[in-house]
Design a protein around this motif. Sequence first.
Motif, PDB file in Angstrom:
ATOM      1  N   LEU A   4       0.825  -1.212   0.000  1.00 42.21           N
ATOM      2  CA  LEU A   4       0.000   0.000   0.000  1.00 42.21           C
ATOM      3  C   LEU A   4       0.853   1.253   0.000  1.00 42.21           C
ATOM      4  O   LEU A   4       0.554   2.217  -0.714  1.00 42.21           O
ATOM      5  N   ILE A   5       1.922   1.230   0.786  1.00 36.45           N
ATOM      6  CA  ILE A   5       2.792   2.408   0.805  1.00 36.45           C
ATOM      7  C   ILE A   5       3.368   2.641  -0.584  1.00 36.45           C
ATOM      8  O   ILE A   5       3.384   3.771  -1.092  1.00 36.45           O
ATOM      9  N   LEU A   6       3.810   1.550  -1.183  1.00 38.18           N
ATOM     10  CA  LEU A   6       4.425   1.710  -2.502  1.00 38.18           C
ATOM     11  C   LEU A   6       3.411   2.221  -3.512  1.00 38.18           C
ATOM     12  O   LEU A   6       3.713   3.066  -4.349  1.00 38.18           O
ATOM     13  N   LEU A   7       2.197   1.730  -3.397  1.00 34.21           N
ATOM     14  CA  LEU A   7       1.147   2.241  -4.285  1.00 34.21           C
ATOM     15  C   LEU A   7       0.922   3.722  -4.059  1.00 34.21           C
ATOM     16  O   LEU A   7       0.837   4.512  -4.998  1.00 34.21           O
ATOM     17  N   ALA A   8       0.824   4.090  -2.779  1.00 33.86           N
ATOM     18  CA  ALA A   8       0.488   5.471  -2.448  1.00 33.86           C
ATOM     19  C   ALA A   8       1.590   6.416  -2.887  1.00 33.86           C
ATOM     20  O   ALA A   8       1.324   7.493  -3.424  1.00 33.86           O
ATOM     21  N   LEU A  59      -5.858   4.276  11.060  1.00 36.10           N
ATOM     22  CA  LEU A  59      -4.780   5.262  10.955  1.00 36.10           C
ATOM     23  C   LEU A  59      -3.922   5.008   9.720  1.00 36.10           C
ATOM     24  O   LEU A  59      -3.601   5.938   8.974  1.00 36.10           O
ATOM     25  N   THR A  60      -3.560   3.747   9.487  1.00 40.31           N
ATOM     26  CA  THR A  60      -2.735   3.468   8.315  1.00 40.31           C
ATOM     27  C   THR A  60      -3.507   3.797   7.044  1.00 40.31           C
ATOM     28  O   THR A  60      -2.937   4.351   6.098  1.00 40.31           O
ATOM     29  N   ALA A  61      -4.797   3.477   7.030  1.00 35.89           N
ATOM     30  CA  ALA A  61      -5.571   3.791   5.832  1.00 35.89           C
ATOM     31  C   ALA A  61      -5.587   5.291   5.580  1.00 35.89           C
ATOM     32  O   ALA A  61      -5.479   5.735   4.433  1.00 35.89           O
ATOM     33  N   VAL A  62      -5.692   6.077   6.662  1.00 32.85           N
ATOM     34  CA  VAL A  62      -5.666   7.533   6.501  1.00 32.85           C
ATOM     35  C   VAL A  62      -4.314   7.976   5.946  1.00 32.85           C
ATOM     36  O   VAL A  62      -4.242   8.811   5.037  1.00 32.85           O
ATOM     37  N   GLY A  63      -3.258   7.380   6.488  1.00 31.17           N
ATOM     38  CA  GLY A  63      -1.915   7.733   6.029  1.00 31.17           C
ATOM     39  C   GLY A  63      -1.754   7.457   4.546  1.00 31.17           C
ATOM     40  O   GLY A  63      -1.241   8.288   3.789  1.00 31.17           O
ATOM     41  N   ILE A  64      -2.195   6.276   4.124  1.00 30.72           N
ATOM     42  CA  ILE A  64      -2.098   5.910   2.708  1.00 30.72           C
ATOM     43  C   ILE A  64      -2.937   6.863   1.860  1.00 30.72           C
ATOM     44  O   ILE A  64      -2.517   7.323   0.794  1.00 30.72           O
ATOM     45  N   LEU A  65      -4.121   7.146   2.355  1.00 31.49           N
ATOM     46  CA  LEU A  65      -5.025   8.026   1.622  1.00 31.49           C
ATOM     47  C   LEU A  65      -4.370   9.385   1.405  1.00 31.49           C
ATOM     48  O   LEU A  65      -4.384   9.932   0.304  1.00 31.49           O
ATOM     49  N   TYR A  66      -3.762   9.908   2.467  1.00 32.70           N
ATOM     50  CA  TYR A  66      -3.115  11.215   2.317  1.00 32.70           C
ATOM     51  C   TYR A  66      -1.956  11.104   1.335  1.00 32.70           C
ATOM     52  O   TYR A  66      -1.743  11.983   0.489  1.00 32.70           O
ATOM     53  N   GLN A  68     -12.279  10.395  -7.598  1.00 36.14           N
ATOM     54  CA  GLN A  68     -12.993  10.164  -8.845  1.00 36.14           C
ATOM     55  C   GLN A  68     -12.102  10.351 -10.057  1.00 36.14           C
ATOM     56  O   GLN A  68     -12.348   9.769 -11.104  1.00 36.14           O
ATOM     57  N   THR A  69     -11.090  11.165  -9.887  1.00 34.19           N
ATOM     58  CA  THR A  69     -10.225  11.425 -11.042  1.00 34.19           C
ATOM     59  C   THR A  69      -8.875  10.758 -10.894  1.00 34.19           C
ATOM     60  O   THR A  69      -7.957  11.048 -11.643  1.00 34.19           O
ATOM     61  N   LEU A  70      -8.763   9.862  -9.926  1.00 36.68           N
ATOM     62  CA  LEU A  70      -7.459   9.249  -9.671  1.00 36.68           C
ATOM     63  C   LEU A  70      -7.064   8.354 -10.849  1.00 36.68           C
ATOM     64  O   LEU A  70      -7.869   7.578 -11.356  1.00 36.68           O
ATOM     65  N   ASP A  71      -5.788   8.505 -11.254  1.00 38.03           N
ATOM     66  CA  ASP A  71      -5.318   7.695 -12.382  1.00 38.03           C
ATOM     67  C   ASP A  71      -5.185   6.232 -12.029  1.00 38.03           C
ATOM     68  O   ASP A  71      -5.318   5.357 -12.863  1.00 38.03           O
ATOM     69  N   ASN A  72      -4.849   5.982 -10.788  1.00 40.71           N
ATOM     70  CA  ASN A  72      -4.490   4.631 -10.387  1.00 40.71           C
ATOM     71  C   ASN A  72      -5.541   4.096  -9.414  1.00 40.71           C
ATOM     72  O   ASN A  72      -5.404   4.192  -8.207  1.00 40.71           O
ATOM     73  N   PRO A  73      -6.628   3.549  -9.950  1.00 37.59           N
ATOM     74  CA  PRO A  73      -7.739   3.182  -9.058  1.00 37.59           C
ATOM     75  C   PRO A  73      -7.493   1.914  -8.241  1.00 37.59           C
ATOM     76  O   PRO A  73      -8.282   1.612  -7.353  1.00 37.59           O
ATOM     77  N   ASP A  74      -6.410   1.189  -8.534  1.00 38.81           N
ATOM     78  CA  ASP A  74      -6.156  -0.037  -7.763  1.00 38.81           C
ATOM     79  C   ASP A  74      -6.138   0.242  -6.280  1.00 38.81           C
ATOM     80  O   ASP A  74      -6.644  -0.512  -5.458  1.00 38.81           O
ATOM     81  N   ILE A  75      -5.528   1.359  -5.968  1.00 37.03           N
ATOM     82  CA  ILE A  75      -5.327   1.679  -4.559  1.00 37.03           C
ATOM     83  C   ILE A  75      -6.670   1.894  -3.862  1.00 37.03           C
ATOM     84  O   ILE A  75      -6.829   1.589  -2.686  1.00 37.03           O
ATOM     85  N   VAL A  76      -7.637   2.350  -4.634  1.00 36.40           N
ATOM     86  CA  VAL A  76      -8.935   2.645  -4.025  1.00 36.40           C
ATOM     87  C   VAL A  76      -9.586   1.371  -3.503  1.00 36.40           C
ATOM     88  O   VAL A  76     -10.119   1.331  -2.397  1.00 36.40           O
ATOM     89  N   THR A  77      -9.500   0.320  -4.312  1.00 34.06           N
ATOM     90  CA  THR A  77     -10.155  -0.916  -3.893  1.00 34.06           C
ATOM     91  C   THR A  77      -9.556  -1.421  -2.588  1.00 34.06           C
ATOM     92  O   THR A  77     -10.276  -1.787  -1.660  1.00 34.06           O
ATOM     93  N   THR A  78      -8.251  -1.427  -2.525  1.00 37.47           N
ATOM     94  CA  THR A  78      -7.617  -1.947  -1.319  1.00 37.47           C
ATOM     95  C   THR A  78      -7.892  -1.043  -0.130  1.00 37.47           C
ATOM     96  O   THR A  78      -8.138  -1.510   0.986  1.00 37.47           O
ATOM     97  N   LEU A  79      -7.874   0.258  -0.381  1.00 39.58           N
ATOM     98  CA  LEU A  79      -8.183   1.191   0.701  1.00 39.58           C
ATOM     99  C   LEU A  79      -9.601   0.988   1.206  1.00 39.58           C
ATOM    100  O   LEU A  79      -9.854   1.004   2.413  1.00 39.58           O
ATOM    101  N   ALA A  80     -10.509   0.765   0.261  1.00 42.71           N
ATOM    102  CA  ALA A  80     -11.896   0.548   0.655  1.00 42.71           C
ATOM    103  C   ALA A  80     -11.984  -0.640   1.601  1.00 42.71           C
ATOM    104  O   ALA A  80     -12.698  -0.603   2.609  1.00 42.71           O
ATOM    105  N   VAL A  81     -11.222  -1.680   1.291  1.00 38.82           N
ATOM    106  CA  VAL A  81     -11.225  -2.857   2.154  1.00 38.82           C
ATOM    107  C   VAL A  81     -10.670  -2.527   3.535  1.00 38.82           C
ATOM    108  O   VAL A  81     -11.204  -2.948   4.564  1.00 38.82           O
TER     109      VAL A  81
END
Lengths: 115, 769, 141, 507
Positions: free
Chosen positions: B698-702, D172-179, D195-208
């Motif tokens: 996740l970090i690497l993705l972010a 907390l980690t999800a917030v960190g990644i999101l930021y 909505q305009t993110l180029d790399n939506p993969d991260i969204v799915t994992t973050l949602a989880v």
Amino acid sequence: MEILLAIVVGCLVATGLYMMMRRSMLKLAIGLSLLSHGANLLIFTAGGLTRGQPPLIPQGETLPPAPYADPLPQALILTAIVISFGLLAFTIALIYRACHVTGTDDLDQLTTTET
Amino acid sequence: MDLLVAVLAPLAVAPLMPLVRRFAGRHVGDVAAAIPLAIAVYFARYVGTLGDGQSVAFRRAWVPEIGLSLSLRLDGLSLLFVLLISGIGALVCVYAGGYLAGNRRLGSFFGSLLAFMTAMLGIVLAENLLTLYVFWEFTTLTSFLLISFEHERQAARAAAMQALLTTAAGGLCLLAGVILLGLIGGSFEITELIERGDAVRAHRLYPAAVILILLGAFTKSAQFPFHYWLPNAMAAPTPVSAYLHSATMVKAGVYLLARLSPLLGGTDLWTVTVTGVGAVTMVVGTVLAFTSYDMKGILAYLTINVLGTLTMLIGLGTELAAEAAMIYLLAHALYKGALFLVTGAVDHAAHSRDLRELSGLRHRMPLTALIAALAALSMAGVVPFFGFLAKESYLHAVVEAPRMWPLLTFAAVVASVLVVAGAGLVAVAPFFGTLSEKADRAHEAGFRLWFVPALLAVAGLAAGLLPQTLAAPLVEPAVAAIVGEPVPLELKLWHGVTLPLVLSVIALAAGVALYVSHERVRSVFDGTRVLGGWGPAAWYDKGVTLLDVVAHWQTGFLQSGFLRTYVTVILAMTAGLAGLMITHFGLTFVERETIGVRWHEGIAAGLIVAAAFVAVRSTSRMRAVVALTIVGFGVSWIFVLFGGPDLAMTQIVVETLTTLLFVFAFYRLPKFSILSDRATRFRDAVLASSVGIVMTLLILLATGVDQYEPTSEYYVRSSVTEAHGRNIVNVILVDFRALDTLGEITVLSAAAVGVFVMVRLVAPKGGRS
Amino acid sequence: MKSLILQTAARYLLPLLALYSVLLFLQGHHDPGGGFVGGLIAAASLMLCALAYGVPVARDVLPIQPRNLIGIGLLSAAAAGSVGTLQGKPFLTSAWVKLQLPGFGELELGTPLLFDAGVFLAVLGVTVSILMTLAEEEEEE
Amino acid sequence: MPLILPILIPFLTAALALLGWRSLRLQRWLGVVGAFALLAAGIGLLISVQNEGIRTAQIGNWPAPYGITLVADHFAALLVLLVGIVGSAIAVYSLADIDEPQQSFAYYPLLHVLLMGVTAAFLAGDIFNLYVWFEVLLIASFVLLALGGERPQIEGAIKYVTLNLISSFLFLTAVGILYGAVGTLNMADVARKLQTLDNPDIVTTLAVMFLVAFGIKAAIFPLYFWLPASYHTPPAAVSAVFAALLTKVGIYSLIRMFTLVFDHAEAPPTFPLILVLAGLTMLTGVLGAIVQDDFRRVLSFNAICGVGYMMLGLGMHTPLALTGSIFYMTHSAVVTAVLFLIAGNAHLVRGTFRLDRLGGLAREAPWLAVAFAIAGLSLAGIPPLSGFVAKLILVRAGLEAGEHLAVAIAIAAGLLTLYSIARVWDAAFWKEPPAHEVPIERIGGEHEPGPLLPREKFLLGAPVATLVVLVVIIGLAAGPIFSLADAAANELMNPAGYIEAVLGGAS
């Protein structure tokens, strides 16, 4: 460096969680502590690493000398550090109390209220 | 509005009943009877005005957006039921006042009974299907209270629970069916739905809706195979049995079928199911009657028979059948009510309802015996009782049935034979023959206990003698409401020699013969206990037991009490779901310029990892804590290297204090010991690592995303100009995001209190301090 | 526990640390420091005192109950925030005044400083309270 | 009315009560007055939202998305009002229920810190700020749970603390990644940028990640272990406030995140996933409830089952379904609180929570029996009470959406809930009490069973009576509450309105 730190975070999280799955309450607390280190470092890394300048503005200027580290993750981490200190302190007091009341450090003994 | 007042009046008065009991004393039942009596009188004025399908309506929105509104409508069908409910209700109140005299919970008994009355009135007056469901469930609950009125008895409580679960399960099916119906038809108002009947019946979901609604009706009306709860419900006081389990509540299912038959009826699914289930129930009920020696039990089974007959008739859907159903309904209410109440009087007087202990009662209770005889003659279908008319008209309807008539006729005749014999069981066997020991001690029961059944029995005779005057005004509008058009009705005792009459006479003769020899054939019937004893009733028991076993197993499995199992499941869920998402959507790492690793940074990173592993592996507590401290210092070193002096400072101080805390705790706590086996440790390590790996990825993705300017740029720009501070981190903490900090010091404060509480608050041992 | 070396060291370190913590707090808005670190270090200095002389002495050094310190800290933070609300602006909106101090130059005072002071007091109170609670328990046994 | 008030009132109450540590009298007064002030603020907030639409406040007067935004839409305002209602009832009940030593150990300050955390979490428009409020309510709940320090409490607290800290860690980690990914913390801004993110993969994992983190707080299957492990251990007043409010915060956050942030075209298949989890939550929860032999554990498992219903609406993700969820939350907050208070009353009368040792309460405490009957039937969804309307909306929404299996489960769970309630009724109220002397179970902070003073009777009875009346009102006057929930659901289904209200037209 990002990759290295990402791995460090992974290790901290893994060791922290592993410790939380042990049966000793003390290891639980150590695990919590490792976990919060991991989380702090994660925010730090994910927020973007900048080598060198802290986000301080010299006297008389209005902008810090570039490149400067992103101040927001730092503020978040500061908050998180202090919060986790408070939680850890309480957890330790709770564990202390638990040992006092139950006479054991073994989490598997703490099932009387659920059976 | 009048309708609503009429429906709610009993409920409104119900809570006052304990008070009424205090003042009215022995007359509490008579006072309670005033309410249903008033309702009966009020509605009586509609008799004769609703013959042509007119109706009176009331409507009030509740949650109109989902179709929930409180709407009521009075038409011929409703009127018949309303008069039954209120009329018999009033009589039962009077009777119960005598039957339960002296019971200290009489007040709450009448409260429940009146509440039940509201529920029944609501069902038969409901125009909105959801309103109907509301009252439907309310009957379930009030009957639960009434069945377990003697709740000190385990049997009464178990019977109440059985009735509750069975009818509530059916009720929920009904709810689902009703909602489906509403969605199909676009309305929950019955009249609107009937107008759209063709579209409803053609809909894809029509079969589902029908099955669900039938489940509701069948459980309530104790149709096979859900009939088992009704005999058990006889644990209720006898007036309750007479009222709920014979005259009113069990008829709610029949009412529902009649009410909905213009909407749902006519299709093969409906006709075959309803007629078939009704016919089977009709026969099963009579057969089972002969397995019981309890007078109430026999009556209960015979009631099942009647419910089956009514259901069958409604299923047939012909005009004749509708007529027969309404006539039979009325006749049954009169004679069965009387018989139940007679049984109650016998029970009251002789302290037994067991046929093996009772005989010759007529010597001690001549009046009661006479009443029983009157009612039983009506039940057996003897001229000139109203029951004769009922039997003849239903045989007529069966003979003229559009399909399956030979089969149905055969079933109807068999059932009739058994009913005749059953009438003998309850009205002849206890009262004739030699005086038994129990019967000898009996005496005529009090006024209320014979007067009320006498009224009902005489009414059955009167209605038979003057059917066109007394019964037709009630039956005719009801039939009109079912059929959908006015039906002129001519009720008379003599139709000439017709097939139904012949069948009726045959049934009577065979029934008498069967009764005479019933002692000898009983063993044959005992074989049928399958259907009552361990048949469907046992399914219920097995079902509940299975439910308990499953629930115990799954709860013990999930909620084991072991913290580490909980942690494991949560982590497995995290790793599993994240893994699923990653494998499902793949990962795209964007190549980005990264910062190289300098040697001292590498050392810092290595130090952290090494120390973390030492903390895990260490068998010494002190070593583990030292290692933990090193991790903390290592992290602050990283902070220093990458521009976070504030962070580093705070981290170091906090780390020091944390170490102090740990050291303190260690003085008290036992030493480490290895408590888990190797396989567990391996599994835990794998699980923990996979969550760690997810974090790394996740970090690497972010860090790969560099699409937006971070909001912190604003802080940097405005720190000096707007916020008057040069340490941006501090400005964020005390100004830009000061609310976070406010929360944070709140956390700290609460934690301090928590530590104090944990260490200091010693609970007083025993005794209030 | 009460060693002479520690006591001597504490005697000199205590005022120094206390001073340092205040300094950190004061400079925090412009340079590394701030209420958190300041409060923590102030607490640490008291802990040092407790280690050297025992908890009762450390208690006497602090003229006020730690709990009250927490309450005052929380209230000053809230007060700092409410200044904005009273002016009809959102909560925590800052307000600044400039003071001309003869011989010292210009001094900017704002509600964020009051807020930070609240943080300082609360953190100090909390940390002291936690550590004292545990340390006293230690001594009793 | 300033949006900060519902946060500031409990904060000030807690701080002042902490200063008044030595005076129990002062603490009690402050505790009760503060709770009612919060209730008033909640009413005011809801009225102002009804009049003005979505309200926002930029804390510190820093413009969004830079400063922290507080947002009150119908959903948040309704929940804040519920906090006020439950909080006031509990504050009064606690006066008589919580033992004086416990009260003097900062019970009221902690209660108000808890209330502050909950209301603030409902109002937060900033994801990190939300995290902070989670921690606030968490630490307060930790201490309240353990207040009393008896063995069952400590056992429950350790599990509760550990699992909730794991949840916080994931959050907390999800917030960190999101930021790290989108460079902003403002929820409306995050929604817009994702909505305009180029790399939506991260969204799915973050949602989880958010699903698990909030799922633990919300107590969904299979993350709910902490709830039945702990809710039956503290004093009844504390379990009541926990059960009524804490899971709501998790559910609120899930609904907020998944309607606002993770609700765009390429949304991951989380809604079907939530639906499955909702079904399992209902089933396992209610199955747990029917085998318990402790009054409060029956209620705890039923609370889990209720969580399933609330998730059901989110999983179906239609306006009506969300309306159902929100209606259910309203109903559930009140009914759960009152049921736990009734259990507490039963304990005070008979000295035990165990069903096999209880009995005869229908005779001994007839009004309690009436209250239990109403509240329990409402929980089981029996008309015309609040739970009926809530379940009716959900069932209808499910049938409209064609989710027949989910509806079947919801209905079956309703029946089993009725069974579990009937079991309690049977054992505690109707059965004769056991003949032998019942050993008294002391629960931390509760006093001995025995005759109550008239004053205590009032303090214990009035909150129960009020909440029961509310249960009936929510059912009978469901129309207005439906409209509220409907307005809230419509706002949730159209996140553009929320984003517009927070960020204005700015891009």
